[in-house]
Design a protein around this motif. Structure first.
Motif, PDB file in Angstrom:
ATOM      1  N   ARG A  46     -14.116  -8.501   2.610  1.00 30.20           N
ATOM      2  CA  ARG A  46     -15.276  -7.601   3.145  1.00 30.20           C
ATOM      3  C   ARG A  46     -14.442  -6.146   3.130  1.00 30.20           C
ATOM      4  N   LEU A  47     -14.696  -5.255   2.129  1.00 30.41           N
ATOM      5  CA  LEU A  47     -14.134  -4.214   1.947  1.00 30.41           C
ATOM      6  C   LEU A  47     -14.489  -3.070   3.076  1.00 30.41           C
ATOM      7  N   ARG A  48     -13.358  -2.232   3.359  1.00 36.39           N
ATOM      8  CA  ARG A  48     -13.763  -1.146   4.359  1.00 36.39           C
ATOM      9  C   ARG A  48     -13.183   0.067   3.703  1.00 36.39           C
ATOM     10  N   ARG A  49     -13.787   1.322   4.247  1.00 35.86           N
ATOM     11  CA  ARG A  49     -13.483   2.735   3.649  1.00 35.86           C
ATOM     12  C   ARG A  49     -12.058   3.123   3.646  1.00 35.86           C
ATOM     13  N   ALA A  50     -11.523   2.317   4.676  1.00 35.40           N
ATOM     14  CA  ALA A  50     -10.021   2.960   5.186  1.00 35.40           C
ATOM     15  C   ALA A  50      -9.398   1.857   4.024  1.00 35.40           C
ATOM     16  N   ASP A  51      -9.611   0.878   3.305  1.00 38.04           N
ATOM     17  CA  ASP A  51      -8.840   0.156   2.187  1.00 38.04           C
ATOM     18  C   ASP A  51      -8.577   0.830   1.049  1.00 38.04           C
ATOM     19  N   ALA A  52      -9.558   2.178   0.884  1.00 36.35           N
ATOM     20  CA  ALA A  52      -9.045   2.848  -0.308  1.00 36.35           C
ATOM     21  C   ALA A  52      -7.527   3.417  -0.276  1.00 36.35           C
ATOM     22  N   GLY A  53      -6.976   3.415  -1.424  1.00 39.33           N
ATOM     23  CA  GLY A  53      -5.577   4.017  -1.694  1.00 39.33           C
ATOM     24  C   GLY A  53      -4.888   3.143  -3.037  1.00 39.33           C
ATOM     25  N   THR A  54      -3.860   3.469  -3.121  1.00 41.24           N
ATOM     26  CA  THR A  54      -2.893   2.928  -4.166  1.00 41.24           C
ATOM     27  C   THR A  54      -2.073   1.701  -3.720  1.00 41.24           C
ATOM     28  N   LEU A 111       0.850  -1.249  -0.086  1.00 41.41           N
ATOM     29  CA  LEU A 111       0.156  -0.070   0.021  1.00 41.41           C
ATOM     30  C   LEU A 111       1.149   1.438   0.131  1.00 41.41           C
ATOM     31  N   LEU A 112       0.808   1.998  -1.049  1.00 43.54           N
ATOM     32  CA  LEU A 112       1.532   3.201  -1.047  1.00 43.54           C
ATOM     33  C   LEU A 112       0.934   4.587  -0.607  1.00 43.54           C
ATOM     34  N   ARG A 113       1.799   5.039   0.500  1.00 42.25           N
ATOM     35  CA  ARG A 113       1.649   6.085   1.136  1.00 42.25           C
ATOM     36  C   ARG A 113       2.567   6.976   1.134  1.00 42.25           C
ATOM     37  N   GLY A 114       2.386   7.946   0.069  1.00 46.43           N
ATOM     38  CA  GLY A 114       3.348   8.907  -0.415  1.00 46.43           C
ATOM     39  C   GLY A 114       4.360   8.210  -0.866  1.00 46.43           C
ATOM     40  N   THR A 115       5.686   8.444  -0.322  1.00 43.89           N
ATOM     41  CA  THR A 115       6.896   7.715  -0.719  1.00 43.89           C
ATOM     42  C   THR A 115       7.339   6.428   0.109  1.00 43.89           C
ATOM     43  N   ASP A 116       6.218   6.124   1.203  1.00 49.14           N
ATOM     44  CA  ASP A 116       6.450   4.891   1.937  1.00 49.14           C
ATOM     45  C   ASP A 116       5.560   3.782   1.267  1.00 49.14           C
ATOM     46  N   MET A 117       6.149   2.549   1.427  1.00 53.89           N
ATOM     47  CA  MET A 117       5.373   1.484   0.871  1.00 53.89           C
ATOM     48  C   MET A 117       5.348   0.476   2.262  1.00 53.89           C
ATOM     49  N   GLU A 118       4.086   0.248   2.271  1.00 52.70           N
ATOM     50  CA  GLU A 118       3.539  -0.807   3.459  1.00 52.70           C
ATOM     51  C   GLU A 118       3.241  -1.994   2.944  1.00 52.70           C
ATOM     52  N   GLU A 119       3.834  -3.135   3.164  1.00 51.66           N
ATOM     53  CA  GLU A 119       3.808  -4.324   2.673  1.00 51.66           C
ATOM     54  C   GLU A 119       2.203  -4.932   3.387  1.00 51.66           C
ATOM     55  N   ILE A 120       1.478  -5.627   2.509  1.00 49.80           N
ATOM     56  CA  ILE A 120       0.291  -6.024   3.045  1.00 49.80           C
ATOM     57  C   ILE A 120       0.230  -7.685   3.175  1.00 49.80           C
ATOM     58  N   PRO A 121       0.486  -8.193   4.209  1.00 47.44           N
ATOM     59  CA  PRO A 121       0.663  -9.423   4.475  1.00 47.44           C
ATOM     60  C   PRO A 121      -0.396 -10.552   4.264  1.00 47.44           C
ATOM     61  N   GLY A 122      -1.539 -10.170   4.386  1.00 49.71           N
ATOM     62  CA  GLY A 122      -2.558 -10.784   4.386  1.00 49.71           C
ATOM     63  C   GLY A 122      -2.982 -11.454   5.578  1.00 49.71           C
TER      64      GLY A 122
END
Length: 789
Positions: free
Chosen positions: A633-641, A607-618
């Motif tokens: 089950r999708l949440r509003r906070a899942d929105a992003g790149t 998940l890209l947050r500006g210049t940071d990359m946060e790995e999604i482990p699942g």
């Protein structure tokens, strides 16, 4: 309890020798895909023609001879599917009636051609079962007429050269006008024999002698010289046979290699027309387990003798299976001629009587050594085996078994397979020179029309074997057993036999790996290398080529980072990491699609947050799959790149950058109430992104949606077919176009389970909706996707 112990033993033993293993092939190609890319051509045989076929490759005449049921075929090595000839060789009605009177089935009472061998430069020797009355004939190799038949007048008895039963095992090889055969010679299959026929001579094993052959299953044979003296050439036979199980009191199965002298004429007073040199020993293919207990693969399925420039020292490859009822497994073991000869030159086995344990024979061994040939290399004292002393013949007769077994190189298999859904049936091996060494490419046929292409890499430092499954090729449309595999090194083609036909497949198709240096290097295919422009056929130094300056290849490690350092990743990679816009609905499930080019690569999500990359482990809600990232089950906070990357052998490739917008349920409901005319701001943006994808043709299910019918009633829509189509596409996008399979479930939830008031309102408004022409008010049935087993 025994089964549990055995399984633990097997598992622990195999884990010790396998550092890494390719569970998936790097490429999996279906029959349809192979045909579309001109990688495979198939000769489709009429029903019943190729039951239990036998094949002979004649590269000098560019033909492949195939013996079937009542027919002998001549196929072109250029294209087996074109320019074939056939000779019909059926039995008479009287022979069929006689066969039926003996109690045989109608299907057995035909002439199954079991032996096709070179007789001389112009003729073939063909032998068949002849409806349980074996027959042979000599056939000219030249062009056959389309309706040609075998001349009945030229037929001769085939006893000793073909079995009676079409299901009976047989092996044969020929050299210098002599035919060497292993088969059952009688109607009831009580008399098994290894024999030589030719030049009006006949030599064989003793009849009904269980010491020499005990219920054998013949698998393979080859003539292999020991040295430069042709009189010392040996014939090797590979088979399995029953042995007494001293501990259980029953019968076990052992794989044997037997040896006779090619010029053996038998004895003068003893062993008349019987081998005076017959010896045998055990071939072991096993995995070491804890406490020194080995897991054995005792059933030999196929054997391949891979010849080299030095014809005295070929490599022997054996395909083995387990005989256990606890689990099913397969192994490939490789043996050197040096080890085989050492076993035959070692001590003899001895036991006092049946039921006793075998021990090493420690008595006096007569001269010349039993099992040796009458040759100059052995002193030249005897010009023929008929001159051997009776003492030598008597010793061979009573001591046919050697004490030392033959173990594989490195003491274990080079390939192991357990728990698979397919049975391994056939094996062929090609020796390939690569930039970083020589590799044996294994082609293994299964009972599901599949040919598996493997390489195995031994790591001396860690004492481990790495198995690399390069390709999985479904060479026939129907799932049938592969009955034979032949390799033409000259043509770089594989010829695969089955009951439905003969398939011709290229050994390699390097361009399938892609044009990038990294893709070619990661493939680890010894046939292929990156030449500076694309992935192409690798030729060793000095070989004539159109030659390009660069040759990047690393079979042993597949280190694309090092091999392709400083080289561009190529335009197709930059295009692959395209940006996508996906809409999902809150509390619904959504799939962010991303698939690696290689089945052996794994996906990483960030998940890209500006210049940071946060790995999604699942986790339980967000699942990483081979097809993408699945939000259950999708949440509003899942929105992003989100960034999708593939990783293979440490090489990271960006594949997709996906922007996920989450649409709130209230927003969707508002869209439905408004009729979907323009949607909200996000909906409008989504529609714009969708139009780009629609024109781009990325193959997503959305492109097929405009002509599909949903199962539930629709809310009111603006009139006019163009507006309806735009609303329909926009709606699918909002609920997640990349998860089209959930549309029906979502429909059920949103509309079909709505309140009575909404149902009445929707019913009143429903006539305003018209389904697109040619569709129905029920879900469109999707054809099952065909994939090879």
């Amino acid at each position: 309890m025994l089964a549990i112990v055995f399984l633990l033993l097997a598992a622990s033993g195999w884990n010790l020798i396998q550092a890494t293993k390719s569970v998936h092939p790097r490429l999996r190609l279906s029959y349809k895909e192979l045909c579309e890319m001109n990688r495979t051509w198939v000769f489709q045989a009429p029903d019943g023609w190729l039951q239990r076929p036998t094949m002979l490759l004649d590269e000098s005449r560019e033909r492949l001879f195939v013996g079937g049921r009542n027919v002998l075929l001549s196929l072109s090595l250029e294209r087996v599917s074109t320019n074939h000839s056939e000779i019909h060789w059926a039995v008479s009605e009287d022979q069929v009636e006689d066969c039926l009177r003996k109690g045989r089935e109608k299907s057995e009472c035909a002439n199954y051609i079991k032996l096709v061998q070179q007789h001389d430069s112009a003729h073939l020797l063909a032998c068949g079962t002849g409806a349980f009355n074996p027959v042979c004939t000599h056939i000219k190799k030249g062009h056959w007429h389309e309706d040609a038949d075998v001349d009945v007048e030229k037929q001769e008895s085939g006893r000793g050269r073909s079995p009676y039963d079409p299901n009976s095992p047989i092996t044969a090889t020929s050299a210098r006008g002599q035919l060497y055969v292993g088969l059952y010679t009688d109607y009831w299959e009580n008399d098994a024999a290894l024999s030589r026929l030719g030049n009006h001579s006949y030599t064989r094993t003793e009849s009904y002698d269980r010491q020499q052959l005990n219920e054998p299953k013949f698998v393979g044979s080859a003539v292999i010289p020991d040295n430069d003296d042709p009189a010392d050439d040996k014939v090797y036979f590979f088979f399995t046979e029953r042995v007494s199980d001293m501990e259980g009191g029953g019968k076990a199965v052992h794989t044997r290699v037997a040896r006779v002298c090619a010029n053996d004429e038998g004895g003068q007073r003893m062993q008349v027309k019987r081998w005076s040199s017959f010896l045998k020993t055990r071939l072991i293919c096993s995995v070491a387990g804890p406490n020194g207990i080995d897991t054995h693969f005792d059933e030999l399925e196929d054997v391949f003798v891979m010849k080299k420039k030095d014809d005295k020292n070929p490599e022997i490859f054996g395909l083995f299976s387990t005989t256990s009822n606890v689990f099913k497994g397969y192994a490939v073991c490789v043996y050197s001629m040096e080890d085989i000869r050492a076993a035959f030159n070692g001590p003899f086995a001895h036991r006092e009587q049946a039921g006793h344990h075998w021990t090493m024979y420690e008595g006096r061994v007569p001269f010349p050594r039993p099992g040796s040939c009458a040759s100059k290399i052995n002193g030249g004292q005897y010009s023929s085996s008929k001159d051997f002393p009776d003492e030598v013949l008597r010793f061979v007769r009573t001591h046919p078994l050697m004490f030392n077994a033959v173990r594989p190189r490195q003491g274990r298999p080079i390939l192991l397979e357990t728990g698979g859904g397919s049975n391994f049936t056939q094996l062929a091996v090609d020796h390939v020179e690569a930039e970083d060494g020589h590799y044996n490419v294994l082609y293994i046929g299964t009972d599901q029309s599949v040919v598996l292409k493997y390489i195995t890499i031994y790591n001396k430092e860690s004492d481990t074997v790495e198995e690399v499954l390069l390709e999985e090729l479904q060479v026939f449309k129907e799932p049938v057993p592969v009955t034979e595999i032949l390799i033409s090194a000259k043509r770089q083609q594989l010829y695969v036999g089955s009951e439905v036909g003969v398939a011709q497949t290229r050994l390699h198709q390097c361009d399938l790996y892609g044009s990038a240096c990294a893709d070619c290097c990661l493939a680890r295919d010894p046939y292929c290398a990156w030449d500076g422009i694309t992935c192409s056929r690798y030729y060793p130094a000095g070989h004539y080529t159109k030659s390009r300056r660069f040759r990047r290849q690393d079979i042993r490690h597949g280190n694309a980072v090092q091999q392709c350092n400083g080289l561009q990743i190529s335009e197709d990679h930059r295009g692959k990491a395209m940006e996508k816009l996906v809409y999902g609905v809150e509390n619904n499930s959504t799939l962010l699609e991303c698939s690696p080019r290689s089945l052996q690569a794994r996906l990483l999500w960030f998940l890209l947050r500006g210049t940071d990359m946060e790995e999604i482990p699942g986790d339980e809600r967000v699942v990483r799959t081979g097809h993408g990232l699945l939000f259950l089950r999708l949440r509003r906070a899942d929105a992003g790149t989100y960034l999708c990357q593939s990783v293979e052998h440490g090489f990271v490739q960006p594949l997709a950058r996906i922007t996920l917008e989450v649409l709130e349920e209230e927003r969707l409901e508002g869209l439905l109430h408004r009729g979907g005319g323009g949607g909200g701001g996000g909906g409008g943006a989504g529609g714009e992104g969708k139009e780009e994808r629609d024109d781009g043709g990325d193959g997503s299910p959305l492109h097929r949606s405009s002509s599909a019918a949903l199962p539930c009633p629709f809310p009111s829509l603006p009139s006019g077919p163009a507006t309806s189509k735009l609303w329909y596409k926009e709606f699918l996008q909002l609920i997640g176009y990349s998860n089209f399979q959930r549309v029906e479930q979502y429909c059920e939830r949103v509309w079909c389970a709505a309140s009575d008031k909404k149902k009445k309102k929707m019913k009143a408004l429903a006539p305003k909706w018209r389904f697109p022409q040619g569709t129905e008010r029920r879900p469109k049935q999707r054809a099952p996707r065909h994939t090879p087993d």
